[in-house]
Scaffold this motif. Structure first.
Motif, PDB file in Angstrom:
ATOM      1  N   SER A  94      -2.827  -1.991  -3.234  1.00  0.00           N
ATOM      2  CA  SER A  94      -3.841  -1.509  -2.960  1.00  0.00           C
ATOM      3  C   SER A  94      -3.943   0.032  -2.807  1.00  0.00           C
ATOM      4  N   ASN A  95      -5.024   0.912  -3.015  1.00  0.00           N
ATOM      5  CA  ASN A  95      -4.928   2.196  -2.932  1.00  0.00           C
ATOM      6  C   ASN A  95      -5.951   2.688  -1.413  1.00  0.00           C
ATOM      7  N   ASN A  96      -6.026   1.703  -0.663  1.00  0.00           N
ATOM      8  CA  ASN A  96      -6.751   2.095   0.547  1.00  0.00           C
ATOM      9  C   ASN A  96      -8.005   2.434   0.538  1.00  0.00           C
ATOM     10  N   TYR A 129       3.987  -0.970   3.839  1.00  0.00           N
ATOM     11  CA  TYR A 129       3.470   0.462   3.135  1.00  0.00           C
ATOM     12  C   TYR A 129       4.770   1.304   2.841  1.00  0.00           C
ATOM     13  N   LYS A 184       0.704  -1.161   0.094  1.00  0.00           N
ATOM     14  CA  LYS A 184      -0.118   0.174   0.070  1.00  0.00           C
ATOM     15  C   LYS A 184       0.810   1.280   0.066  1.00  0.00           C
TER      16      LYS A 184
END
Lengths: 213, 277
Positions: free
Chosen positions: B157-159, B175, B31
Motif C-alpha cells: 500500500s502507498n498510504n 512498515y 507499507k
C-alpha cells in the motif's frame, strides 16, 4: 483479541525466542496496524518493559555450585590454568569482596583496583582472563540504546505538529482522525496479564553472572 | 524461512514479519515510501522459497470480484447466436481471476496484491471473507472454491487511503523504513558492485543531505539513487564535478528531483550558498 491470540500462537511456534528486540518487532508486526501508531507503540513498550533486562530471576533459584560448574565449562584449558594461578574461583570471589571494601571511589585503567577498562581481575569493560564482571549488567556486545528508545517514528505520530506530509495525508483521508490515545490506555488495550508472564520468562535471557572478558 | 538474498537486502524486522506471516498463514500488509522495494519483496520471496508468484496489480477501476472470476456473458450470447455447443456449460465462460488461480495451485504459491489503496475504499472490505477463510462461492456454477494450500499473501500500500479496520485486523503489518546510509551502501553494492568508494560516499552524502532539505516536495528514493549512480558512472565529467565539489549544483540532478518546485528550490539554495562564500 484476535491480535493477542495471534501473538501467543507465534510465540508458541517459536518464531522468536528470548530476545527483547525480537519480541518488540514481533508484537509490533502483529498488533500495530499503521505507522502512525508506531511512536505510541514505542512509548508504551518503553514504559512497560523498562528495566526488565535487569530482572535477575535466576539469582536466588540456582545453586551456586551448579553456577560455578557452568562457568568453568565455558573456560578454555589455559583459562582454567590461569584461574588456578589465582587460587581458584572461590579465592577470587573472596578477594573481590575485600577489594570492594578497600576501594573508595570509581577507578579506570590500572590493574589492581576494581574499575573499568583495566586489566585488574575485577571490574567491567576491561580485559582479564579470570576477571569477574562487576557493575555491568548486560553483555557488552549488545547495543546500549534500545530500538524503541530511539523514537524513530516520532514524525509519523498523528498527534505531532502537522508538517507537509501529514497535511497531505489528512486532506486525503476520508475518515476523521482518531482522538489522542493516552499511552496508559494503549497498554491496557493491547497487553494483558497473560503475555506479561510469558514476556518476563522470555526477557530474562540466561546471561552469565560472571564472565571472563 | 526467508532472509536477504543476493539481489535483495531485507532488514531484520522485515524478515521477521515475513516469517511470522508464513508461520501463521496470515496476509502481510507492507507499507513504505515509494521505491523501498515493496513489490520486489514478493518477487524475491518467491525466488527464495521456490514457489509460483501471482501478481495482481490493482488499478483505480479494479473490483474485488475481478480477483475471483469474471463471467463473460457477452461471449456466451455470441456463441449461442452462432449455435456453438459450448453454450450449454456455463463453466466455459467463467474466466478465473488471480485469487482463484492461486487457490488452485497444488504447492503453496505467493499472491502479491499490489497497491491495494489505489482501488475504491470498499475494495478491501469486499475481500474479507476470501482472505480469512481462503474460499469463495461461484454463483454461476454453484461451486465453492476452496484453497488447496493457503497462499502466502503480500499486500502493498502507498498510504493514499486509510484501510478499513476489519481488513487490518486480518493482516500483519510492517512498515519498511527508508534504509540508513550503511544499509543503502549494501543495496547499492548489489546493483553497482564496481562503483568507486569515493564516488559512493560523496554521492550518498549528497543524497541524504538532499532528503533532509526542508520544503522539498518529493524526497528522492532508493530507485532514483540507483539510477542517478548509473548515470554518474557512465558520465565521467559529472562524476568529476561531484567529486571536486566545484559547482554547488548537483550534477545530473534530474534523476533525483522530479518536480519543478524542487528543482527551483535547490537552485535557489545553491545560489544562496554561493553568495555567502
Amino acid at each position: 483479541m484476535r491480535e493477542l491470540l495471534d501473538l501467543i500462537a507465534l510465540l508458541k511456534k517459536g518464531v522468536v525466542f528470548a530476545d527483547v528486540e525480537e519480541f518488540y518487532n514481533l508484537a509490533k508486526i502483529v498488533m500495530v496496524k499503521d505507522e502512525i501508531y508506531y511512536d505510541k507503540y514505542d512509548n508504551a513498550f518503553a514504559e512497560y518493559f523498562q528495566g526488565i533486562e535487569h530482572i535477575d530471576i535466576f539469582d536466588k533459584l540456582l545453586p551456586e555450585d551448579w553456577l560455578r560448574k557452568e562457568f568453568e565449562k565455558h573456560l578454555s584449558q589455559e583459562e582454567k590454568d590461569q584461574l588456578k594461578a589465582l587460587g581458584g574461583l572461590e579465592e577470587l570471589m573472596k578477594t573481590l569482596k575485600e577489594r570492594l571494601e578497600e576501594q573508595k571511589k570509581r577507578h579506570a585503567g590500572g590493574n589492581k583496583w576494581v574499575g573499568t577498562g583495566g586489566t585488574s581481575p575485577f571490574g567491567a569493560y576491561g580485559y582479564n582472563p579470570e576477571g569477574i564482571r562487576v557493575g555491568q549488567d548486560k553483555n557488552r556486545n549488545n547495543s546500549a540504546v534500545k530500538v524503541w528508545d530511539k523514537r524513530e517514528f516520532k514524525n509519523f505520530d498523528q498527534d505531532r505538529e502537522l508538517g507537509t506530509r501529514n497535511i497531505k495525508l489528512t486532506s486525503k483521508s476520508y475518515v476523521n482522525l482518531p482522538a489522542q490515545v493516552p499511552v496508559k490506555s494503549l497498554i491496557s488495550i493491547r497487553l494483558s496479564a497473560q503475555p506479561r508472564k510469558m514476556a518476563a520468562y522470555l526477557m530474562c535471557t540466561w546471561s552469565q553472572s560472571v564472565t571472563t572478558r | 524461512m526467508f532472509k536477504s538474498t543476493q539481489n535483495y537486502i531485507a532488514s531484520n524486522d522485515l524478515t521477521l514479519a515475513v516469517n511470522a506471516a508464513i508461520a501463521l498463514e496470515k496476509p502481510l500488509l507492507i507499507k513504505g515510501e515509494p521505491g523501498t522495494g515493496k513489490t520486489q519483496l514478493a518477487e524475491e520471496l518467491a525466488r527464495s522459497l521456490n514457489c509460483k508468484l501471482y501478481q495482481w496489480h490493482i488499478k483505480s477501476t479494479t473490483k474485488a470480484q475481478q480477483g475471483l472470476y469474471e463471467y463473460d456473458a457477452v461471449s456466451r450470447l455470441r456463441d449461442s447466436q452462432l449455435g456453438d455447443a459450448r453454450v450449454h456449460d456455463i463453466g466455459n465462460y467463467i474466466v478465473k481471476g488471480k485469487l482463484w488461480q492461486a487457490f488452485e495451485e497444488e504447492q503453496r504459491p505467493i499472491l502479491l496484491i499490489d497497491e491495494i489503496d489505489k482501488a475504491d475504499i470498499e475494495f478491501p472490505n469486499d475481500l474479507l471473507q476470501e482472505l480469512d477463510k481462503m474460499e469463495f462461492y461461484v454463483y454461476e456454477t454453484q461451486q465453492v472454491i476452496k484453497a488447496k494450500q493457503r497462499p502466502i499473501i503480500i499486500i502493498t500500500s502507498n498510504n493514499e487511503k486509510e484501510l478499513p479496520d476489519a481488513f487490518l485486523r486480518r493482516c500483519f503489518f510492517h512498515y519498511i523504513k527508508f534504509p540508513t546510509k550503511a544499509e543503502m551502501e549494501k543495496i547499492i553494492d548489489v546493483h553497482h558492485p564496481d562503483v568507486k568508494q569515493t564516488l559512493l560516499t560523496q554521492a550518498l552524502d549528497v543524497f541524504f543531505d538532499l532528503r533532509e532539505v526542508n520544503g522539498i516536495k518529493k524526497k528522492p528514493s532508493t530507485s532514483e539513487l540507483i539510477d542517478w549512480l548509473k548515470l554518474l558512472i557512465s558520465d565521467d565529467i559529472s562524476q568529476q564535478a561531484l567529486l571536486d565539489k566545484q559547482s554547488d549544483i548537483i550534477p545530473l540532478f534530474g534523476a533525483l528531483l522530479k518536480n519543478e518546485q524542487d528543482v527551483s528550490l535547490i537552485e535557489k539554495l545553491a545560489f544562496m550558498s554561493r553568495r555567502n562564500r
